[in-house]
Structures are given as C-alpha cells and as structure tokens.
Write an enzyme that holds these catalytic residues in place. Structure first.
Site, PDB file in Angstrom:
ATOM      1  N   ASP A 255      -7.119   9.402   3.698  1.00  0.00           N
ATOM      2  CA  ASP A 255      -8.344  10.143   4.039  1.00  0.00           C
ATOM      3  C   ASP A 255      -9.128   9.473   5.168  1.00  0.00           C
ATOM      4  O   ASP A 255     -10.115  10.032   5.657  1.00  0.00           O
ATOM      5  CB  ASP A 255      -9.300  10.164   2.829  1.00  0.00           C
ATOM      6  CG  ASP A 255      -8.995  11.288   1.863  1.00  0.00           C
ATOM      7  OD1 ASP A 255      -8.166  12.149   2.201  1.00  0.00           O
ATOM      8  OD2 ASP A 255      -9.595  11.294   0.775  1.00  0.00           O
TER       9      ASP A 255
ATOM     10  N   LYS B  39     -17.301  12.987   1.845  1.00  0.00           N
ATOM     11  CA  LYS B  39     -16.734  14.261   2.317  1.00  0.00           C
ATOM     12  C   LYS B  39     -16.430  15.163   1.144  1.00  0.00           C
ATOM     13  O   LYS B  39     -16.263  14.689   0.012  1.00  0.00           O
ATOM     14  CB  LYS B  39     -15.453  14.042   3.133  1.00  0.00           C
ATOM     15  CG  LYS B  39     -14.279  13.358   2.400  1.00  0.00           C
ATOM     16  CD  LYS B  39     -13.424  14.239   1.523  1.00  0.00           C
ATOM     17  CE  LYS B  39     -12.298  13.463   0.834  1.00  0.00           C
ATOM     18  NZ  LYS B  39     -11.696  14.144  -0.313  1.00  0.00           N
TER      19      LYS B  39
HETATM   20  O1  C5P Z   1      -3.270   6.922   1.115  1.00  0.00           O
HETATM   21  P1  C5P Z   1      -3.997   6.625  -0.140  1.00  0.00           P
HETATM   22  O2  C5P Z   1      -3.852   5.195  -0.577  1.00  0.00           O
HETATM   23  O3  C5P Z   1      -5.417   7.059  -0.117  1.00  0.00           O
HETATM   24  O4  C5P Z   1      -3.309   7.510  -1.248  1.00  0.00           O
HETATM   25  C1  C5P Z   1      -3.378   7.217  -2.632  1.00  0.00           C
HETATM   26  C2  C5P Z   1      -2.157   7.803  -3.316  1.00  0.00           C
HETATM   27  O5  C5P Z   1      -2.207   9.211  -3.299  1.00  0.00           O
HETATM   28  C3  C5P Z   1      -0.852   7.450  -2.628  1.00  0.00           C
HETATM   29  O6  C5P Z   1      -0.293   6.286  -3.175  1.00  0.00           O
HETATM   30  C4  C5P Z   1       0.032   8.635  -2.933  1.00  0.00           C
HETATM   31  O7  C5P Z   1       0.606   8.457  -4.204  1.00  0.00           O
HETATM   32  C5  C5P Z   1      -0.932   9.773  -3.050  1.00  0.00           C
HETATM   33  N1  C5P Z   1      -0.975  10.611  -1.825  1.00  0.00           N
HETATM   34  C6  C5P Z   1       0.037  11.509  -1.581  1.00  0.00           C
HETATM   35  N2  C5P Z   1      -0.007  12.289  -0.446  1.00  0.00           N
HETATM   36  C7  C5P Z   1      -1.053  12.199   0.416  1.00  0.00           C
HETATM   37  C8  C5P Z   1      -2.095  11.295   0.166  1.00  0.00           C
HETATM   38  C9  C5P Z   1      -2.043  10.513  -0.959  1.00  0.00           C
HETATM   39  O8  C5P Z   1       1.005  11.615  -2.351  1.00  0.00           O
HETATM   40  N3  C5P Z   1      -1.061  12.975   1.487  1.00  0.00           N
END
Ligand code: C5P
Length: 298
Positions: free
Chosen positions: A138, A13
C-alpha cells in the site's frame, strides 16, 4: 542553514473500490483499486542526529521497534543513497494499526517524502515510489495521494482527480485483522474482473460522479465478514443507526460510510461512539491538502 527538524502528517486511506483479479506467481494478489486519502492523521517529527542511527519513538509502545515502517523506510533510504547522517523520528499514532486504513504504510511513505527533503536527497517521485514498494504493497499510493488508481500488487499508481470533498465516518470493529491471513484464505470465487475499479477511475477522470453514487466493490469483504463476525455485527449496528451503506476499507476490519454533509457524519459518529464503537467523522483530502502539514514537503 540546514533544517534541524521537520514535522508532517501521515494520513489514512480508504479503498473506494478493491478488485482482486487473482493470485500471482510470487504469491501476492493482482489488484485494481481506487484509493482515497482521508483526514485521520498520524504525526511524524524528524530531528537531525549527529550520529548515523535512526531512533524511533512511537506513541504506541507495541510499534516501537525496527519493524515500524518509519524505521524501515529511513533505513532503506540510507542504504539506497549512502546518506551518512541519522535522525530521530517521533511518531504520534492516531490511525488504528492493522485496521485496513494504511496507517503503517502511510507513515513509511511520508517518511520517504520527508527525509528526501530533510536530507536533501533529490530523489524523483518515481524512485521514491519504487523504494516505497519495497516496504509494503500500500505504500507507493501515499507517495502520490490523495486519490489514485492502483494496479499490480499496489506498486503501479496512477494519480486521479480527487473526489469532491466528502464527509464520511470511519468505523472500527473491535477486532484486529491480519492482511496476510485475509489474502491467504481468499478463494477464487471472490475474484472480480476489475470493472468496478475501472468504472470509478473513468468517472473521476471525467469528473462526472457524485460521491454518493460511487459504485463499490471489495473482494475481501465477504471473507472478512465470515471470519470475523464482529465486523458483520458492527456493520449491522451502523445500518440500524442510519448509515446509508457500510463499506470495508482494504483488508478491514475498518468500515466506512460516505455521508451527504458534515452534520450527517458527525451525528452518526456520535451515535456509534455512544454504543462504545470506535468511530471518526473525517473528510476526504484534496490535492492541495496532501500530504503535509506545517512544513509542507511536496
Ligand atoms: O505488502 P504487504 O506486506 O503490505 O502485504 C501483507 C500481506 O498481504 C502479504 O504478505 C501478502 O500475503 C498479502 N498481499 C497479497 N497481495 C497484495 C498485497 C498483499 O497477497 N497485492
């Protein structure tokens, strides 16, 4: 007779827009984003196993463990539904890891869609998106694709009418970026009010926007360019080679530039590759192309 194997594509994406509204109490950031699936794909093949295990075999050796979102998605599905069987998953990676293109998230989401069908689980899209949110921010987007408006930390997904087919070049600067670090170092002066994402979503709903006229924002871009000079350097080279504009996808470092024609995208891509920069000329995916390859798991 039950199927013994299912094969499907997991697309990358780009974020057409990415507003970061602020930091939430749970530590995540509140987002508004318009995301679009593009035609750079990993391939996933699931084969039934007689035993209850999940085995994964990934073409990228460093992604071969239980942290792989394919493994985590399959394991979550088994725990949620109590399904007793197993599967072997072969993953052929083409989407660069930690690139801002959602490759791991896509693999995880497409695993949920594929195994829902392969294992006859009968889960609704709502339930699958809810499960997807448990393995990454995501990931819910890819349950719906190919174009959607994202809110919350990524868990609220509203499908949008797809962008008119558009060729673009994905450009990967020679650096890996940690999403967690990009968000940790984000300061409030980078927060935005969401209006650009709202405008793009409204324009897509009204089918009233030419892709090259899309307004753009990525609240993470300034911080990434400052922390990783290679990203700014790569952008400069792309602009010198004739890119109309250069935008960043997600937390980067992958950049993209929208093009007027396929030929324009392929010419720019070849010029970047000549300069030893990783680049791909791809098109946006339309609703009927999403997600999924030969077997078709929608
Ligand atoms: O959810 P995911 O593991 O993909 O996110 C990776 C990191 O990115 C999270 O640990 C967080 O620190 C940050 N993040 C965030 N806000 C979001 C998505 C991700 O702070 N909406």
């Amino acid at each position: 007779m039950a199927e013994k194997q299912i094969s499907c594509f997991a697309p990358a994406k780009i974020n057409l827009t990415l507003d970061v509204l602020g930091k939430r109490e749970d530590g995540y950031h509140a987002l508004k984003s318009v995301m679009q699936a593009v035609d750079l794909r990993d391939t996933l093949t699931f084969t039934a196993l007689d035993s209850p295990e999940i085995h994964i075999a990934c073409s990228a050796a460093e992604l071969n463990g239980p942290d792989n979102l394919v493994y985590r998605a399959a394991d979550l599905l088994k725990r949620y539904t109590g399904f007793a069987g197993g599967a072997r998953a072969e993953i052929e990676k083409h989407i660069p890891a930690q690139g801002g293109l959602g490759g791991g998230s896509s693999d995880g989401a497409i695993t949920i869609l594929a195994l829902n069908r392969f294992w006859n689980l009968g889960l609704s899209y709502e339930t699958m998106a809810h499960l997807a949110a448990q393995i990454g921010s995501d990931t819910p987007f890819f349950i719906y694709g190919p174009t959607a408006y994202i809110e919350g930390r990524g868990e609220f997904v509203t499908p949008l009418p797809p962008l008119a087919e558009t060729w673009l070049v994905l450009i990967k600067p020679p650096v890996q970026v940690s999403t967690a670090r990009v968000f940790q170092t984000l300061t409030p002066d980078n927060y935005t009010d969401g209006s650009v994402s709202d405008t793009v979503a409204a324009a897509l709903r009204a089918s009233g926007i030419a892709p090259l006229d899309l307004p753009y924002i990525n609240a993470l871009e300034r911080g990434v360019m400052q922390q990783y000079p290679q990203v700014a350097d790569t952008r400069r080279i792309a602009l010198e080679l004739g890119a109309r504009h250069v935008r960043m996808s997600g937390s980067g470092p992958t950049l993209y530039t929208l093009c007027a024609t396929r030929a324009e995208a392929e010419t720019l891509c070849a010029a970047l590759v000549d300069r030893a920069i990783m680049a791909w000329a791809v098109k946006t995916l339309a609703a009927e192309e999403y997600p999924l390859g030969e077997t078709g798991i929608r």
